[in-house]
Design a protein around this motif. Sequence first.
Motif, short mmCIF file in Angstrom:
data_model
loop_
_atom_site.label_atom_id
_atom_site.label_comp_id
_atom_site.label_asym_id
_atom_site.label_seq_id
_atom_site.Cartn_x
_atom_site.Cartn_y
_atom_site.Cartn_z
N LEU A 161 -45.63 -93.98 32.56
CA LEU A 161 -46.31 -94.64 33.96
C LEU A 161 -45.38 -93.47 34.16
CD1 LEU A 161 -46.27 -98.77 34.62
CD2 LEU A 161 -48.10 -97.07 34.30
N MET A 162 -44.56 -93.56 34.60
CA MET A 162 -43.64 -92.59 34.54
C MET A 162 -44.17 -91.14 34.68
SD MET A 162 -39.32 -93.62 34.97
CE MET A 162 -39.28 -94.85 34.44
N ILE A 163 -44.15 -90.89 32.83
CA ILE A 163 -45.01 -89.27 33.30
C ILE A 163 -46.48 -89.24 33.58
CG2 ILE A 163 -45.91 -88.00 31.29
CD1 ILE A 163 -43.73 -89.53 29.07
N LEU B 89 -37.08 -87.92 32.43
CA LEU B 89 -37.34 -88.98 32.53
C LEU B 89 -35.62 -89.60 32.25
CD1 LEU B 89 -39.60 -89.82 29.73
CD2 LEU B 89 -39.99 -91.09 32.37
N PRO B 90 -35.55 -90.65 32.91
CA PRO B 90 -34.06 -91.64 32.40
C PRO B 90 -33.53 -91.73 30.85
CG PRO B 90 -35.22 -92.86 34.38
CD PRO B 90 -36.05 -92.10 33.76
N ASP B 91 -32.72 -91.86 30.49
CA ASP B 91 -32.38 -91.38 28.75
C ASP B 91 -33.07 -92.66 28.38
OD1 ASP B 91 -31.12 -88.90 29.42
OD2 ASP B 91 -29.15 -89.88 29.88
N LYS B 92 -33.08 -93.91 29.00
CA LYS B 92 -32.77 -95.22 28.72
C LYS B 92 -34.57 -94.98 28.05
CE LYS B 92 -33.57 -98.28 31.94
NZ LYS B 92 -33.16 -99.34 32.23
N ALA C 248 -41.60 -81.07 31.18
CA ALA C 248 -40.60 -81.04 31.97
C ALA C 248 -40.67 -82.64 32.40
CB ALA C 248 -40.87 -80.08 33.59
N ALA C 249 -41.98 -83.63 32.46
CA ALA C 249 -42.49 -85.02 32.39
C ALA C 249 -40.61 -85.45 31.42
CB ALA C 249 -43.39 -85.28 32.91
N ILE C 250 -40.79 -85.46 30.61
CA ILE C 250 -40.51 -85.91 29.58
C ILE C 250 -38.93 -85.55 29.71
CG2 ILE C 250 -39.54 -86.29 27.07
CD1 ILE C 250 -42.15 -85.93 26.44
#
Length: 168
Positions: free
Chosen positions: A160-162, A119-122, A114-116
Amino acid sequence: MDDRYFLIEEARNGNQQATEKLLVNWQPTLKKMAFKQCSLNDVDDAVQESLAIIWRRIGTLKTVEAFPGWLFIIVKRECAKLMKQTHKLDEMPDDYQELFSYYSNNDLRLDLIAAIHSLPDKYRAVILLRDLEELSIGEIADKLLLTRMAVKSRIHRGRLMIQEYMAK
């Protein structure tokens, strides 16, 4: 100061008894919010997770007037998180299953997937190329027509977002 705001202010200042009373008083409101945001099966889980987040983070609330809106945001995020977790691991692409197969805890696997997906596509692209396909920085840069520094930056930001997602 209004009585209802007094309890919030005391909880913000670290008073544990006030925090406990605040959570008990606001639990019905949280449940109403969750009924509007979550699927029926996720309401109780969303409320419990929201209560835990409020307990841990009440001191970060900037103003007592922001409390109801803050609660709404917490419940909304928890409902969205639970909704993402309802996807079965078997419904995920084979490459995701392979990537997380060494985790024995199914909940952790679902959280990582779910974390992945969040993420935004880039950022998702570089994370998957690096961690799933195990491409080098140079190979990723060539494949995506980016500089090596851009690839390194996106990998760093994506991770970091993950981490931020997993901490919620």
